[in-house]
Design a protein around this motif. Sequence first.
Motif, PDB file in Angstrom:
ATOM      1  N   GLU A  49       0.820  -1.208   0.000  1.00  0.00           N
ATOM      2  CA  GLU A  49       0.000   0.000   0.000  1.00  0.00           C
ATOM      3  C   GLU A  49       0.860   1.267   0.000  1.00  0.00           C
ATOM      4  O   GLU A  49       0.474   2.282  -0.584  1.00  0.00           O
ATOM      5  N   GLU A  75       1.737   1.635  -3.573  1.00  0.00           N
ATOM      6  CA  GLU A  75       0.598   2.142  -4.338  1.00  0.00           C
ATOM      7  C   GLU A  75       0.339   3.611  -4.034  1.00  0.00           C
ATOM      8  O   GLU A  75       0.034   4.401  -4.938  1.00  0.00           O
ATOM      9  N   ASN A  97      -8.794   7.694  -5.184  1.00  0.00           N
ATOM     10  CA  ASN A  97      -8.008   6.461  -5.108  1.00  0.00           C
ATOM     11  C   ASN A  97      -6.712   6.713  -4.341  1.00  0.00           C
ATOM     12  O   ASN A  97      -6.273   5.884  -3.534  1.00  0.00           O
ATOM     13  N   GLU A 130      -5.572   4.747  -0.837  1.00  0.00           N
ATOM     14  CA  GLU A 130      -4.354   3.952  -0.644  1.00  0.00           C
ATOM     15  C   GLU A 130      -3.544   4.472   0.539  1.00  0.00           C
ATOM     16  O   GLU A 130      -2.959   3.686   1.297  1.00  0.00           O
ATOM     17  N   HIS A 161      -5.069   3.154   3.585  1.00  0.00           N
ATOM     18  CA  HIS A 161      -4.811   1.731   3.795  1.00  0.00           C
ATOM     19  C   HIS A 161      -3.490   1.508   4.524  1.00  0.00           C
ATOM     20  O   HIS A 161      -3.426   0.766   5.508  1.00  0.00           O
ATOM     21  N   GLU A 210      -5.160  -1.942  -9.622  1.00  0.00           N
ATOM     22  CA  GLU A 210      -6.239  -2.270  -8.691  1.00  0.00           C
ATOM     23  C   GLU A 210      -6.752  -3.700  -8.848  1.00  0.00           C
ATOM     24  O   GLU A 210      -7.236  -4.291  -7.881  1.00  0.00           O
ATOM     25  N   GLY A 234      -4.480  -5.616  -6.539  1.00  0.00           N
ATOM     26  CA  GLY A 234      -4.888  -5.544  -5.143  1.00  0.00           C
ATOM     27  C   GLY A 234      -6.116  -6.385  -4.860  1.00  0.00           C
ATOM     28  O   GLY A 234      -6.237  -7.016  -3.799  1.00  0.00           O
ATOM     29  N   THR A 235      -7.032  -6.414  -5.821  1.00  0.00           N
ATOM     30  CA  THR A 235      -8.239  -7.231  -5.685  1.00  0.00           C
ATOM     31  C   THR A 235      -7.882  -8.692  -5.438  1.00  0.00           C
ATOM     32  O   THR A 235      -8.420  -9.342  -4.533  1.00  0.00           O
ATOM     33  N   TYR A 248      -5.488  -9.377  -1.847  1.00  0.00           N
ATOM     34  CA  TYR A 248      -6.173  -9.472  -0.554  1.00  0.00           C
ATOM     35  C   TYR A 248      -6.969 -10.773  -0.449  1.00  0.00           C
ATOM     36  O   TYR A 248      -6.986 -11.420   0.602  1.00  0.00           O
ATOM     37  N   SER A 273     -12.535  -2.639  -1.019  1.00  0.00           N
ATOM     38  CA  SER A 273     -12.356  -1.321  -1.638  1.00  0.00           C
ATOM     39  C   SER A 273     -11.484  -1.424  -2.885  1.00  0.00           C
ATOM     40  O   SER A 273     -11.679  -0.681  -3.857  1.00  0.00           O
ATOM     41  N   GLU A 274     -10.523  -2.355  -2.887  1.00  0.00           N
ATOM     42  CA  GLU A 274      -9.709  -2.567  -4.085  1.00  0.00           C
ATOM     43  C   GLU A 274     -10.580  -3.056  -5.250  1.00  0.00           C
ATOM     44  O   GLU A 274     -10.373  -2.674  -6.411  1.00  0.00           O
ATOM     45  N   HIS A 286     -12.299  -0.099  -6.708  1.00  0.00           N
ATOM     46  CA  HIS A 286     -11.362   0.661  -7.539  1.00  0.00           C
ATOM     47  C   HIS A 286     -11.227   0.019  -8.918  1.00  0.00           C
ATOM     48  O   HIS A 286     -11.297   0.697  -9.951  1.00  0.00           O
TER      49      HIS A 286
END
Length: 372
Positions: free
Chosen positions: A71, A74, A119, A123, A126, A236, A239-240, A243, A265-266, A269
């Motif tokens: 993060e 990012e 965005n 980040e 995060h 993004e 990140g999806t 996680y 949240s990712e 995004h």
Amino acid sequence: MNRVETREDHLEERVKPLKSSISRRSFLGTSLAVGAGTIGAGLLANAPTARASGGLTRGDADILRFLAAAEIIEADLWQQYNELGGIQDPEVPGGTGNPAYTAALAVLDEDMDQYIHDNTDDEISHFTFLNAYLASKGAEPVNLDQFRTLPSSQATGAQQIGRLTNLMQLTVNTSFWTRYRSDSLNPDFGDTLPQAVPGLAAGQFPAIPRTDADLTPPDHLQAIANTAGFHFAWIEQGGTSLYASLAQRVTHNEVLRILLSIGGSEIMHFQTWQDKAGNAPPLTDPTNGLVFPDLNADGELTQTNLIMPEPTIFLDRAFPICSIIRPTETDGAATGALNAFTADGLFIGQTPEFFAVLTQLAQAADHARHGR
């Protein structure tokens, strides 16, 4: 002072009520950033049931640390995008904007500057939360400030400060575009998906203007904005998946809640940026030959309005296809994310020490298992 610096400066005050004995030096995680030898000492050698301070398992702390590092990275790249093409305000300060670049981004959507701003803010929130949570449990947070050595864009609007990431030599993998439109292929099964914009994966291209010379000719500047649009979505979607992949390894319910909540949240995004990237106009950059094709000319695998995840194979090819996030394979997920960042060109110019620190963070996260 940029937003990243501001939030880090105030983190100690946020955490102090939780653990007043944490010093500023300890909180900022200097030991994590001073070299691979320090960060690696003993991390993987502990017994499987060893627990970090404050009740976190060693594995949970390692996963949270890697995610905090990701993060921070990012936040660094989004800060650069915001300085030139977003909204500079007290919430996300830094830079003064570049009107020509902002206008080129607006071709993809008139609200791009607001989305970039938000965005960026997300980040930053995060990594500050993850570091604060680690510190509240007596675990070491992450700080990468000593590696902020890469040059800034020289274009009008950019701050002249050291960066962690390089947005001026990107190789963007656009197979995510076809991955989410395929009903029969899934990288979790070893499948390889075709590139939506093959040229972006075959060279090194700027996603921000390097100097004001990049503001012309118009198709060159638009190609830079188009590159940014696909890069936003690529970041993004990573990140999806990250996680969702690492959530399978955590032990404590509260840590699982953190990963599911930030990971959600990712996803939001990615959905936003995938939609906007589809508005990138077809063109050929006259300065380097980079081609952005008409994505609606080659069938459903690249069709721009198919932004919902197409049902595809999941867990076993014998099961019915299902609409899912993909990939979500957990083995090697952190190292895979680091390798993807590196292949993207984000770290061109970084030091061996930087790679050593991130590699050990990734390996520690991948070593984590439920219950330890």
